[in-house]
Design a protein around this motif. Sequence first.
Motif, PDB file in Angstrom:
ATOM      1  N   VAL A 208     136.295 -59.348 -20.901  1.00 19.96           N
ATOM      2  CA  VAL A 208     134.892 -60.243 -21.359  1.00 19.96           C
ATOM      3  C   VAL A 208     135.304 -61.386 -21.770  1.00 19.96           C
ATOM      4  O   VAL A 208     136.349 -61.979 -22.432  1.00 19.96           O
ATOM      5  N   ALA A 209     134.417 -62.714 -21.397  1.00 16.92           N
ATOM      6  CA  ALA A 209     134.524 -63.643 -21.928  1.00 16.92           C
ATOM      7  C   ALA A 209     133.315 -64.498 -22.324  1.00 16.92           C
ATOM      8  O   ALA A 209     132.166 -64.179 -21.813  1.00 16.92           O
ATOM      9  N   LEU A 210     133.438 -65.435 -23.045  1.00 14.84           N
ATOM     10  CA  LEU A 210     132.403 -66.172 -23.627  1.00 14.84           C
ATOM     11  C   LEU A 210     132.295 -67.751 -23.119  1.00 14.84           C
ATOM     12  O   LEU A 210     132.922 -68.627 -23.519  1.00 14.84           O
ATOM     13  N   PRO A 211     131.995 -68.020 -22.008  1.00 11.79           N
ATOM     14  CA  PRO A 211     131.786 -69.508 -21.646  1.00 11.79           C
ATOM     15  C   PRO A 211     130.706 -70.329 -22.287  1.00 11.79           C
ATOM     16  O   PRO A 211     129.536 -69.803 -22.535  1.00 11.79           O
ATOM     17  N   LEU A 212     131.134 -71.518 -22.765  1.00 12.56           N
ATOM     18  CA  LEU A 212     130.422 -72.303 -23.316  1.00 12.56           C
ATOM     19  C   LEU A 212     130.266 -73.601 -22.559  1.00 12.56           C
ATOM     20  O   LEU A 212     131.149 -74.200 -22.571  1.00 12.56           O
ATOM     21  N   ALA A 213     128.884 -73.751 -22.096  1.00 10.63           N
ATOM     22  CA  ALA A 213     128.876 -74.737 -20.814  1.00 10.63           C
ATOM     23  C   ALA A 213     127.564 -75.755 -21.326  1.00 10.63           C
ATOM     24  O   ALA A 213     126.724 -75.631 -22.036  1.00 10.63           O
ATOM     25  N   GLY A 214     128.176 -76.932 -20.825  1.00 14.51           N
ATOM     26  CA  GLY A 214     127.238 -77.858 -21.021  1.00 14.51           C
ATOM     27  C   GLY A 214     126.780 -78.235 -19.683  1.00 14.51           C
ATOM     28  O   GLY A 214     127.432 -78.121 -18.615  1.00 14.51           O
ATOM     29  N   ARG A 215     125.379 -78.604 -19.378  1.00  9.28           N
ATOM     30  CA  ARG A 215     124.873 -78.603 -18.067  1.00  9.28           C
ATOM     31  C   ARG A 215     123.813 -79.982 -18.041  1.00  9.28           C
ATOM     32  O   ARG A 215     123.350 -80.526 -18.694  1.00  9.28           O
ATOM     33  N   VAL A 216     124.203 -80.599 -16.819  1.00 11.07           N
ATOM     34  CA  VAL A 216     123.221 -81.810 -16.524  1.00 11.07           C
ATOM     35  C   VAL A 216     122.596 -81.382 -15.162  1.00 11.07           C
ATOM     36  O   VAL A 216     123.003 -81.220 -14.342  1.00 11.07           O
ATOM     37  N   SER A 217     120.941 -81.492 -15.418  1.00  9.51           N
ATOM     38  CA  SER A 217     120.182 -81.186 -14.287  1.00  9.51           C
ATOM     39  C   SER A 217     119.642 -82.469 -13.582  1.00  9.51           C
ATOM     40  O   SER A 217     119.557 -83.397 -14.425  1.00  9.51           O
ATOM     41  N   PHE A 218     119.614 -82.566 -12.123  1.00 10.53           N
ATOM     42  CA  PHE A 218     119.103 -83.641 -11.771  1.00 10.53           C
ATOM     43  C   PHE A 218     117.747 -83.564 -10.975  1.00 10.53           C
ATOM     44  O   PHE A 218     117.264 -82.504 -10.808  1.00 10.53           O
ATOM     45  N   GLY A 219     117.011 -84.472 -11.090  1.00  2.00           N
ATOM     46  CA  GLY A 219     115.599 -84.567 -10.578  1.00  2.00           C
ATOM     47  C   GLY A 219     114.745 -84.483 -11.407  1.00  2.00           C
ATOM     48  O   GLY A 219     114.748 -84.242 -12.569  1.00  2.00           O
ATOM     49  N   ARG A 220     113.353 -84.891 -11.153  1.00  2.00           N
ATOM     50  CA  ARG A 220     112.346 -84.864 -11.903  1.00  2.00           C
ATOM     51  C   ARG A 220     111.676 -83.606 -12.594  1.00  2.00           C
ATOM     52  O   ARG A 220     111.761 -82.852 -11.743  1.00  2.00           O
ATOM     53  N   PRO A 221     111.623 -83.672 -13.787  1.00  4.55           N
ATOM     54  CA  PRO A 221     111.142 -82.428 -14.296  1.00  4.55           C
ATOM     55  C   PRO A 221     109.678 -81.860 -13.584  1.00  4.55           C
ATOM     56  O   PRO A 221     108.931 -82.814 -13.251  1.00  4.55           O
ATOM     57  N   PRO A 227     119.381 -79.542  -8.559  1.00  2.00           N
ATOM     58  CA  PRO A 227     120.805 -79.323  -8.538  1.00  2.00           C
ATOM     59  C   PRO A 227     121.058 -79.523 -10.026  1.00  2.00           C
ATOM     60  O   PRO A 227     120.323 -80.228 -10.925  1.00  2.00           O
ATOM     61  N   TYR A 228     122.498 -79.133 -10.363  1.00  2.00           N
ATOM     62  CA  TYR A 228     123.042 -79.261 -11.567  1.00  2.00           C
ATOM     63  C   TYR A 228     124.522 -79.262 -11.440  1.00  2.00           C
ATOM     64  O   TYR A 228     124.993 -78.581 -10.510  1.00  2.00           O
ATOM     65  N   VAL A 229     125.119 -79.414 -12.457  1.00  2.00           N
ATOM     66  CA  VAL A 229     126.752 -79.668 -12.604  1.00  2.00           C
ATOM     67  C   VAL A 229     126.817 -79.018 -14.040  1.00  2.00           C
ATOM     68  O   VAL A 229     126.153 -79.498 -15.014  1.00  2.00           O
ATOM     69  N   ASP A 230     127.994 -78.317 -14.140  1.00  2.00           N
ATOM     70  CA  ASP A 230     128.087 -77.973 -15.503  1.00  2.00           C
ATOM     71  C   ASP A 230     129.783 -77.844 -15.655  1.00  2.00           C
ATOM     72  O   ASP A 230     130.373 -77.801 -14.741  1.00  2.00           O
ATOM     73  N   GLY A 231     130.182 -77.413 -17.080  1.00  2.00           N
ATOM     74  CA  GLY A 231     131.451 -77.401 -17.351  1.00  2.00           C
ATOM     75  C   GLY A 231     131.516 -77.010 -18.978  1.00  2.00           C
ATOM     76  O   GLY A 231     130.629 -77.532 -19.508  1.00  2.00           O
ATOM     77  N   GLY A 232     132.661 -76.441 -19.113  1.00  2.00           N
ATOM     78  CA  GLY A 232     133.037 -76.436 -20.623  1.00  2.00           C
ATOM     79  C   GLY A 232     134.290 -75.706 -20.869  1.00  2.00           C
ATOM     80  O   GLY A 232     135.126 -75.604 -20.113  1.00  2.00           O
ATOM     81  N   TYR A 233     134.212 -74.877 -21.919  1.00  2.00           N
ATOM     82  CA  TYR A 233     135.340 -74.200 -22.474  1.00  2.00           C
ATOM     83  C   TYR A 233     135.092 -72.729 -22.378  1.00  2.00           C
ATOM     84  O   TYR A 233     134.068 -72.513 -22.766  1.00  2.00           O
ATOM     85  N   LEU A 234     135.847 -71.958 -22.259  1.00  2.00           N
ATOM     86  CA  LEU A 234     135.839 -70.452 -22.141  1.00  2.00           C
ATOM     87  C   LEU A 234     136.748 -69.715 -23.148  1.00  2.00           C
ATOM     88  O   LEU A 234     138.221 -69.960 -23.080  1.00  2.00           O
ATOM     89  N   VAL A 235     136.440 -68.761 -23.866  1.00  2.00           N
ATOM     90  CA  VAL A 235     137.483 -67.869 -24.612  1.00  2.00           C
ATOM     91  C   VAL A 235     137.088 -66.362 -24.173  1.00  2.00           C
ATOM     92  O   VAL A 235     135.654 -66.020 -23.754  1.00  2.00           O
ATOM     93  N   GLY A 236     137.927 -65.615 -24.235  1.00  2.00           N
ATOM     94  CA  GLY A 236     137.517 -64.064 -24.045  1.00  2.00           C
ATOM     95  C   GLY A 236     138.940 -63.250 -24.511  1.00  2.00           C
ATOM     96  O   GLY A 236     139.433 -63.721 -25.312  1.00  2.00           O
ATOM     97  N   ARG A 237     138.647 -61.914 -24.128  1.00  2.00           N
ATOM     98  CA  ARG A 237     139.471 -60.902 -24.767  1.00  2.00           C
ATOM     99  C   ARG A 237     139.747 -59.780 -23.501  1.00  2.00           C
ATOM    100  O   ARG A 237     138.790 -59.581 -22.841  1.00  2.00           O
ATOM    101  N   VAL A 238     140.861 -59.593 -23.469  1.00  2.00           N
ATOM    102  CA  VAL A 238     141.252 -58.587 -22.222  1.00  2.00           C
ATOM    103  C   VAL A 238     140.581 -57.174 -22.786  1.00  2.00           C
ATOM    104  O   VAL A 238     141.139 -56.785 -23.835  1.00  2.00           O
TER     105      VAL A 238
END
Length: 321
Positions: A208-221, A227-238
Amino acid sequence: VGAQERYVARRIPIGDSLPNRFLRVALAGPASLYTTQSEEQSARYFVEVNGGQTMPLRRAQYLQVLGTTLAQCSTLDLKDTPINRGLIGYKLADFERVVEQYNRCMAPAQPGRAYTGPPRPRGSLGVRVGLQQSSMYYITPAPVADQSVPAHHGPTAGIFWKLSLSHSLLFVPELMYGSSSSLRTNRARLDASNTESDMRLKMEMRYVALPLAGRVSFGRPGRRVRPYVDGGYLVGRVLSGQVYYSQTPVAAGATSPSYIVEEDIQSTIAGFFGGGGLEVFTSNAVWGLSVRAEALSLSNVYLFGAIDFNSNLLTLTYSWR
């Protein structure tokens, strides 16, 4: 689009032409104020009086344009002076104040209507299901590390919470389930007797893992598809896992391994990920398609050294609005 958001089509100057563009209404009345996020030309704000020409408020000349366009109200001081530039900056709140003062001056009974824009998005709960492609490998060469390894394919699922920091920037923590495995085989001579042996190295785990993502969405609300792009850091446990290695001599009558070693995997997981996707907005839900690549490591050492694994995910998402 909604009670708090209204758009109008207006001809605005872009280069030598006057194309039609949709502008968001910030204030409507005898004088109206419009805004845009388009980067086609330098003006972000526009002013219009009684349905006349829509005038761009460019940063270098906005006080001159306001002074000319709103000249009918004698109580407004819009001369282009350092004092006025300090009082009326190039920002929406100051322009709204000036246009509202003009409307109260020209039509006290109907000062106009303000449109605050789309309501700020709230946090929303969602689920994710899809397919995971992954492989495990030793960082340093193992006895059979030179063999190609078929990728592991398996299901993945999770839940996430989308926390909106603005209309385009979000923080998305998740709780995900995944798995990975690797099977490598090789035949080689391992000792002075020159006897060939079949080597088998198998690694597998569920986690199990806990991804912590920052996301940027494109286009007018308010757009149906964003569309969007995201990325970040992940921690988890076997949750469970094992590394298994065996050697079986290649000789007449040999049916069982002569050497076996195995070890359970009990480790944390950490690494980075990145990806993107599309979201489709309906009246009460958001459907999405997401792709993600992960580069992860196990914290402990097993048998031949440290273990890394790569993972690619293709998932469908659903979140409530």
